[in-house]
Design an enzyme around this catalytic site. Sequence first.
Site, PDB file in Angstrom:
ATOM      1  N   GLN A  51       0.818  -1.224   0.000  1.00 45.08           N
ATOM      2  CA  GLN A  51       0.000   0.000   0.000  1.00 45.08           C
ATOM      3  C   GLN A  51       0.846   1.267   0.000  1.00 45.08           C
ATOM      4  OE1 GLN A  51      -2.656  -1.487   3.390  1.00 45.08           O
ATOM      5  NE2 GLN A  51      -4.052  -0.245   2.181  1.00 45.08           N
ATOM      6  N   HIS A 139      -7.175  -9.414   6.151  1.00 43.41           N
ATOM      7  CA  HIS A 139      -7.233  -8.320   5.174  1.00 43.41           C
ATOM      8  C   HIS A 139      -5.812  -7.889   4.776  1.00 43.41           C
ATOM      9  CE1 HIS A 139      -9.074  -4.346   3.748  1.00 43.41           C
ATOM     10  NE2 HIS A 139      -7.783  -4.106   3.737  1.00 43.41           N
ATOM     11  N   GLU A 140      -4.944  -7.697   5.770  1.00 40.58           N
ATOM     12  CA  GLU A 140      -3.588  -7.203   5.474  1.00 40.58           C
ATOM     13  C   GLU A 140      -2.741  -8.270   4.773  1.00 40.58           C
ATOM     14  OE1 GLU A 140      -3.276  -4.144   5.603  1.00 40.58           O
ATOM     15  OE2 GLU A 140      -4.961  -3.729   6.925  1.00 40.58           O
TER      16      GLU A 140
HETATM   17 ZN    ZN Z   1      -6.512  -2.672   2.920  1.00 41.34          ZN
END
Ligand code: ZN
Length: 169
Positions: A51, A139-140
Site C-alpha cells: 500500500q 485483510h492485510e
Molecule cells: Zn486494505
Amino acid sequence: MAILPIRVYPDPVLHKRAAEVEEITAELRQLIEDMVETMYAAPGVGLAAPQVGVLKRIIVIDIGNDDAEKKRPHQLFKLVNPVIVEGRGETVCDEGCLSVPDIRENVKRKEWVKVEALDENGQPVVIETDGLLAICLQHEIDHLDGVLFIDNLSSVKRAMIKSKLRKKK
Ligand SMILES: [Zn+2]
C-alpha cells in the site's frame, strides 16, 4: 519517521504479490516505523507494505487506532513474513481499506486464525485470535498476495464498485 503516500486502487502495485523478507536490515526497520506512522496518520487500523508501493511481506496493525470506536486499547503489531497457518469458522465483517477510499462492504472471513510471523527484530511471533484482529490480519495478509477486499466480493458487486471508483478518479 515519515508519512508515506498511500497507493490507491487501481494502482497496479496493489495487485502484485509481495516478496518474502530475507533479512531484517536497518533500512527495513525504518520502513516499518514509517508504515506505523502512516497508519496512525491516515488513520487506519492496518497497513501492508504494497500500500506504500513496497513489494515486501510486511504488515502493521493496531485495531485500537480507530476514531469512531475509542473502546479498544492500542496494541501495535509489526509483522514480517506473516502466514496464516490455521483458520476456523466463518464470519462477515464490514470492511474498508485505505487503498479503496470511501467504500465499505461486507466480506466473508475466517472467524479465528493462527498467524506466524517475525517481529521487527527477527523474533518469531505467534498470534491466535478472533474478532477484529483476526479480520484485520486476513485483510492485510491478502494485500501481500495482491488481493484487495473488493476482490473477495461477488463479480457483480465488484464490477459496480470498480466502475464507481473509476468515475471518481
Ligand atoms: Zn486494505
